[in-house]
Design an enzyme around this catalytic site. Structure first.
Site, PDB file in Angstrom:
ATOM      1  CB  SER A 442      -0.970   0.009   1.179  1.00 14.87           C
ATOM      2  OG  SER A 442      -0.471  -0.679   2.266  1.00 14.87           O
ATOM      3  CG  HIS A 463      -3.338  -0.762  -3.095  1.00 14.32           C
ATOM      4  ND1 HIS A 463      -3.645   0.565  -2.908  1.00 14.32           N
ATOM      5  CD2 HIS A 463      -3.335  -1.308  -1.864  1.00 14.32           C
ATOM      6  CE1 HIS A 463      -3.813   0.800  -1.628  1.00 14.32           C
ATOM      7  NE2 HIS A 463      -3.630  -0.324  -0.976  1.00 14.32           N
ATOM      8  CD  GLU A 475      -4.399   3.200  -5.829  1.00 15.96           C
ATOM      9  OE1 GLU A 475      -4.353   2.728  -4.680  1.00 15.96           O
ATOM     10  OE2 GLU A 475      -4.203   4.406  -6.071  1.00 15.96           O
ATOM     11  CG  ASN A 513      -3.401   4.388   0.923  1.00 15.22           C
ATOM     12  OD1 ASN A 513      -4.555   4.340   1.352  1.00 15.22           O
ATOM     13  ND2 ASN A 513      -2.645   3.316   0.828  1.00 15.22           N
TER      14      ASN A 513
END
Ligand code: NAD
Length: 731
Positions: A442, A463, A475, A513
């Site tokens: 991540s 991800h 992702e 993120n």
């Protein structure tokens, strides 16, 4: 060619078959409505026709309305789109009402020709609203079929009489989950709920519907709401029982939407006002509220992101043109929370999985995660024991990397430690020659991890979000050297497991993120400034965020926040901008308040882990300032900090398609879905207003709110991220 065809059986049943040429699923267009109207009128006027059955020539009945129809109604109105949409919707009501009355004498309620709907499979949106106007609904017993009115999920509500008819049929309480949550049911559940009348063996569908039409009495053709003695099940708003339902529904809608979704409120208004007047007036009221919602920019934005863009991405809008890369055998290294989840969703899609951990026991624990999810599903009546066993048989749990032999995709989900990953990746490459290798990291840059593999062109980031079985977004991260085949492999895999992909270029924290961390940080920063924590949390939810930033950091854990903060500081050095955030975050960590998993964080939790309320110690440590910001200011801070990060990601080429930015934001971290995503939100504000808000926030809060050049240029040009609304697909 017509969307409907009529065939008259020797005993006088007109069978109207809906079969839109060139499509696998029927959708209703303006032309389709005209075809239906002409053929219904002809059948009603033909003395040889005793009754009508409306069915489909396809596997399913229909997927819904063609959104072009709405766009056309809007544009046909020129300066007065509201009138044009309203007239179009009313024309639809008149047609469905004609089917419902079917030539009956309005005084005696006699003489109607019976009309049955015969649904071979899925019936959604207008695909159910049309049957609801028929006198009896037959559905083939096909457990995979979905019946319902999902419009609310894309920011509108059932506007072809579905709202008014379902409430009149089931009562407000019975109809509420179907209308307000867009709940879909299989045929048997739909029958149990009272939405459809009969579930019949698929081979008998037409025969049963025709037989009913030939024997139906006058009384069978009168809808309850057309009878003088009609009473709404559960009562109308001024009936003592109905009063409670309506008050409860109103509170529930306000509670769940926090006022952020115009469609839910408009739906409720249509139901509340419609319940107090005769049926035909209720349809007019429904049409007015429907028009109101269609003119709200939120509905356009939601349809665009949650329907059109999502579908385009799922179909491979950004897939490189290389041969089919479907995964036959998947390797997953690391059977922890993420690895076990990935193995589960792959096995559910019928893919053979090798699930590896350092010990056999750890690998078996990962496989047991699937067993537990499948058992829970079985207990809820989903799936069969045989399907459960077949699913588990597809997962081979082992501690032997050699078992990767024959895998065509290998995803590592080991600890988030570059050394551990660098050690395992080359061994995986050797064990599975020819496979595409992927990392579920991540935070670690894909381009750097790629140094550990023999062929960086065949290495990629895939991800997943936690919990893997529930989160729809994946992702995909293209490292500097990642080749097209690896991208196609990742996309084809995501398609197999029926999730939604976005493809982004490699950068710190990728896309999701990168945007979510500033959201959390802005919330924490406000606590440090003395903004009342409850104001922060409520403002976020009133802006449409599913959870406030403080709750979110509790869920993901404070120690993870501390770890990310330390890593970011190490990477940025003196440019690190978040000291004020760390002052609050580290103070909580120092007191062992690590979030939900520790039973204490920004919130307090009871023994069972249930959230109790914000920790009172917050306002002792950071006393509320005498002057509190207004809600809008807090909302602007919380949404703009995310939206600006999305714009920077676009500006820097991390994002290459704003559709991915919007869909990823909604599915990945729940960015205010009513807005259609961060780019959708900026468009609703308008670039010039967005730039003005940025200027205010920069002056009040700091440089992090400075508008990027892309946005200021757009404002100067009077431009927008999306062209004016021109929906091109179906809902
Ligand atoms: P976890 O600690 O639950 O699981 C990691 C597993 O990897 C453990 O079972 C461990 O025994 C195993 N492992 C460690 N070294 C190994 C090796 N050399 N060979 C085989 N197995 C090995 O961690 P997790 O939360 O599942 O995270 C795994 C990866 O997914 C990390 O890169 C993380 O950043 C990423 N990720 C996590 C989340 C999340 O919410 N937890 C979300 C997205 C991505």
């Amino acid at each position: 060619m017509s969307d409907f065809t009529t065939r008259i059986t020797p005993d006088g049943v007109a069978i109207l078959t809906w079969d839109v040429p060139g499509r696998s699923m029927n959708v209703m267009s303006l032309a389709g409505l005209s075809d239906l109207e002409a053929q219904v009128d002809a059948a009603l006027a033909d003395p040889a026709v005793k009754g009508i059955v409306i069915t489909s020539g396809k596997r399913d009945f229909a997927g819904g309305m063609d959104l072009n129809a709405i766009a056309r109604m809007r544009s046909a109105g020129g300066d007065n789109p509201a009138q044009s949409i309203f007239d179009g919707v009313m024309a639809m009501h008149h047609l469905l009402r004609r089917i419902e009355r079917a030539g009956m004498d309005p005084k005696t309620l006699k003489g109607a020709k019976p009309v049955a709907a015969a649904l071979p499979g899925t019936a959604l949106g207008i695909g159910l609203e049309l049957p609801l106007a028929c006198h009896r609904i037959f559905v083939a017993d096909n457990p995979g079929a979905r019946i319902g009115l999902p419009e609310i999920k894309v920011g509108i509500f059932p506007g072809a009489g579905g709202t008014t008819r379902l409430v009149r049929k089931l009562g407000a309480l019975g109809a509420a989950p179907l209308l307000l949550e867009g709940k879909l049911s299989d045929p048997r559940t739909a029958q149990m709920l009272g939405v459809v009348d009969e579930v019949v063996p698929p081979d008998d569908l037409l025969a049963r519907a025709c037989a009913w039409v030939l024997t139906a009495s006058d009384a069978d053709c009168v809808k309850p709401w057309d009878r003088k003695d009609y009473r709404m099940p559960g009562g109308t708003p001024y009936h003592p029982a109905g009063f409670q339902t309506f008050m409860g529904a109103s509170a529930m809608v306000s509670g769940t939407t926090m006022g952020a979704y115009p469609a839910a409120r408009a739906l409720l208004s249509a139901v509340y006002e419609g319940a107090q007047v005769p049926f035909d007036t209720a349809l007019r009221i429904e049409a007015r509220w429907f028009t109101h919602v269609l003119l709200n920019p939120s509905s356009t934005a939601m349809i665009r992101s949650l329907f059109l863009s999502k579908e385009a991405l799922e179909k491979g809008a950004n897939r490189p043109r290389v041969a089919d890369q479907k995964v036959a055998r998947l390797g997953v290294i690391g059977a922890g929370m993420m690895g076990a989840g990935i193995a589960h969703v792959a096995a559910a899609a019928g893919i053979a999985v090798v699930l590896i951990d350092t010990t056999l026991a750890a690998a078996e624990r990962g496989k047991a995660h699937s067993a537990s999810l499948l058992d829970k599903a079985l207990a809820r009546g989903k799936g069969t024991p045989a399907e459960r066993d077949a699913h588990l048989a597809r997962i081979l749990a082992t501690d032997d990397l050699a078992a990767l032999q024959g895998c065509d995709l290998v995803i590592e989900a080991v600890f988030e430690d570059p050394m551990v990953k660098a050690e395992v990746l080359p061994r995986a490459a050797a064990a599975a020659p020819g496979a595409i290798l992927a990392s579920n990291t991540s935070t670690l840059p894909i381009t750097e991890l790629a140094r550990a593999v023999p062929d960086a062109g065949r290495f990629i980031g895939i991800h997943f979000f936690s919990p893997v079985d529930r989160m729809a977004l994946v992702e995909i991260i293209r490292g500097k050297a990642t080749g097209d085949e690896a991208v196609a492999k990742a996309l084809d895999f995501v398609r197999q497991i029926r999730k939604t992909p976005i493809v982004v270029n490699d950068a710190r924290f990728f896309y999701a993120n990168r945007c979510i961390i500033p959201y959390i940080n802005e919330g924490i920063r406000m606590v440090g400034e003395g903004v009342v924590p409850a104001l922060v949390e409520h403002a976020a939810q009133m802006a449409g965020m599913p959870v406030g930033p403080l709750q979110l950091v509790d869920e993901t854990s404070i120690d993870l926040g501390v770890k990310i903060a330390k890593a970011t500081r190490a990477a940025m050095g003196t440019a690190y901008p978040d000291d004020a955030v760390d002052a609050v975050l580290f103070a909580l960590a120092d007191q062992g308040r690590m979030g939900r998993k520790a039973g204490r964080g920004f919130y307090d939790y009871d023994d069972k882990g249930k959230r109790q309320g914000l920790w009172p110690g917050l306002t002792q440590a950071w006393p509320p300032a005498a002057q509190q910001p207004d809600v809008t200011r807090v909302q602007h801070r919380l949404l703009m900090i995310q939206a600006l990060e999305a714009v920077r990601a676009l500006e820097q080429g991390v994002l290459t398609d704003i559709r991915e930015g919007d869909v990823g934001a909604i599915l990945g971290w729940g960015f205010a879905p009513w807005s259609g995503g961060p780019f959708g939100w900026l468009d609703i504000l308008g670039a010039d207003r967005a730039v003005a808000i940025c200027a205010e926030l920069t002056a009040a809060c700091g440089h992090r709110f400075a508008a990027p050049a892309l946005l200021t240029d757009m404002a100067a040009r009077g431009g927008a991220f999306y062209p004016p609304a021109t929906p091109r697909a179906v809902a």
